[in-house]
Design an enzyme around this catalytic site. Structure first.
Site, short mmCIF file in Angstrom:
data_model
loop_
_atom_site.label_atom_id
_atom_site.label_comp_id
_atom_site.label_asym_id
_atom_site.label_seq_id
_atom_site.Cartn_x
_atom_site.Cartn_y
_atom_site.Cartn_z
N HIS A 1 34.56 20.04 20.22
CA HIS A 1 34.12 19.31 21.41
C HIS A 1 33.28 18.10 21.01
O HIS A 1 32.52 18.14 20.04
CB HIS A 1 33.37 20.22 22.39
CG HIS A 1 32.06 20.76 21.90
ND1 HIS A 1 30.85 20.12 22.10
CD2 HIS A 1 31.75 21.89 21.24
CE1 HIS A 1 29.87 20.83 21.60
NE2 HIS A 1 30.38 21.92 21.05
N ASP B 1 26.49 19.60 16.42
CA ASP B 1 27.20 20.50 17.33
C ASP B 1 27.71 19.65 18.49
O ASP B 1 26.96 19.36 19.41
CB ASP B 1 26.24 21.59 17.81
CG ASP B 1 26.78 22.45 18.92
OD1 ASP B 1 27.99 22.46 19.14
OD2 ASP B 1 25.96 23.11 19.59
N GLU C 1 32.37 21.31 26.88
CA GLU C 1 32.00 22.58 26.26
C GLU C 1 30.55 22.93 26.49
O GLU C 1 30.21 24.10 26.72
CB GLU C 1 32.30 22.52 24.76
CG GLU C 1 32.28 23.87 24.05
CD GLU C 1 30.89 24.30 23.57
OE1 GLU C 1 30.75 25.48 23.17
OE2 GLU C 1 29.95 23.47 23.60
N GLU C 2 29.66 21.95 26.42
CA GLU C 2 28.23 22.24 26.52
C GLU C 2 27.82 22.74 27.90
O GLU C 2 26.74 23.29 28.06
CB GLU C 2 27.41 20.99 26.16
CG GLU C 2 27.50 20.57 24.69
CD GLU C 2 26.82 21.54 23.74
OE1 GLU C 2 26.29 22.56 24.21
OE2 GLU C 2 26.83 21.28 22.53
N ASP D 1 33.67 24.75 15.46
CA ASP D 1 32.38 24.43 16.08
C ASP D 1 31.31 24.65 15.01
O ASP D 1 31.64 24.85 13.83
CB ASP D 1 32.16 25.31 17.30
CG ASP D 1 31.29 24.65 18.37
OD1 ASP D 1 30.32 23.97 17.98
OD2 ASP D 1 31.57 24.81 19.56
N HIS E 1 20.75 22.62 18.64
CA HIS E 1 20.24 22.10 19.90
C HIS E 1 18.87 21.43 19.75
O HIS E 1 18.23 21.10 20.75
CB HIS E 1 20.20 23.17 21.00
CG HIS E 1 21.56 23.50 21.55
ND1 HIS E 1 21.75 23.96 22.83
CD2 HIS E 1 22.79 23.41 21.00
CE1 HIS E 1 23.04 24.16 23.03
NE2 HIS E 1 23.69 23.83 21.94
#
Length: 346
Positions: free
Chosen positions: A71, A188, A222-223, A242, A322
């Site tokens: 993604h 990510d 995706e997030e 991922d 994150h």
């Protein structure tokens, strides 16, 4: 294929993607960047109705079709309100760790195409003024964006064309170190997207193809939980690429590719995971097998949407997910090697 010689292309591709703002729902420019790279390597592409990118990779055989998914949407913020003092109040897109954003520079994109700059701050930002400068929570109710414009009211902000619903994109701080680390927000999953695009270059340069027809799906939601929902059902297998998790009792490092046996959505296909482990062992790939405690992927969403494809998940080890993330060239290289083995490139 020269997996060691791909470092420059890999890191430049990663930097291109990472420095192109693309929080979920605001991904057009990142898709265009990835599309340009893939087409420049000679691969046909198409866009999905939701804005994702599909790269077609013809195989030597046409009896099966496999999919790979990464993604290119990221975490971000959106303006949820404008205060009487001209402060932009925020809401999260995805799950950024808000305390790590205190003091970060950002851009505000208006629907008219204007771009302004600002800084994300606590509502108690000054040590010489606020008693609770250290103790005030860093959350959506207590953080705001300070615009780099002379504004003293909500009216002043709106006169600039800034409104509720405008995207706020914070600086990824992308850096490649001499020791081989890639440091950036949003590794990510733009790091893995860069791995897939780099493998395409290696294949094109070497004149090799995967055994079976393949599609690379670069998803864009995706997030926020529905990126893989529209991945086609005609795939025999789906390999999500991922980030691999690092920390606690997980064994993966930033220099390895992680093979996920299970995440919070449940186990991945046992036979497919076992095959990936065997390929890594026999192919001399530096890998780890782990269970991710707080994680879900495009596979889980595709399965919940009704896909009958066998599926698995791999990715380079990424530290501090994150937040201020970091991985290493070696982990990205090992990821590329394992994908090439999985595709039976020749």
């Amino acid at each position: 294929m020269d997996f060691n010689g791909c470092k420059d292309f890999l890191m430049e591709t990663a930097k291109t993607l990472l420095t192109t703002d693309s929080p979920s729902g605001f991904t057009r420019r990142a898709v265009e960047a990835a599309e340009g790279i893939a087409q420049g390597l000679g691969y046909a592409t198409r866009r999905t109705n939701k804005g994702g990118l599909v790269i077609e990779v013809p195989g030597r055989e046409h009896t099966r079709k496999v999919g790979l998914a990464a993604h290119i949407d990221t975490l971000g913020l959106m303006c949820r309100a404008i205060s009487d003092k001209g402060e932009l109040m925020v809401t999260r897109i995805g799950g950024p760790i808000l305390p790590t954003l205190d003091g970060e520079y950002c851009k505000i994109y208006t629907r008219a195409g204007k771009v302004y700059t600002g800084t994300i701050l606590s509502l108690s930002p000054a040590a010489h003024v606020f008693d609770d400068v250290l103790s005030r929570p860093r959350d959506e109710q207590n953080m705001y964006v300070r615009l780099d414009e002379v504004v003293k009211s909500a009216g002043d902000v709106r006169a600039l064309g800034i409104e509720v619903g405008d995207y706020i994109c914070y600086d990824p701080k992308t850096t490649v170190t001499g020791s081989g680390f890639l440091k950036s927000r949003f590794i990510d999953d733009k790091g893995s997207a860069a791995c897939l695009l780099t493998l395409l270059k290696l294949m094109a340069d070497a004149g090799v193809k995967p055994r079976y027809d393949a599609e690379i799906h670069l998803t864009v939601y995706e997030e926020v939980g529905h990126g893989g929902a529209t991945i086609p059902w005609d795939l025999d297998e789906l390999l999500a690429v991922d980030m691999g998790c690092v920390g606690l009792d997980l064994t993966c490092t930033e220099e390895q590719v992680s093979i996920c046996a299970k995440d919070s959505a449940g186990p991945y296909d046992y036979d497919m995971v076992s095959r990936l482990v065997t390929l890594a062992k026999e192919g001399g790939v530096d890998y780890a097998v782990d269970v991710y405690p707080h994680y879900s992927s495009d596979v889980a969403v595709a399965w919940k949407a009704g896909s009958d494809a066998k599926a698995a998940l791999i990715g380079p080890g990424v530290q501090a997910s994150h937040g201020m993330e970091r991985t290493h060239f070696h982990g990205m290289r090992e990821t590329i090697k394992l994908i090439a083995l999985y595709l039976e490139c020749a």
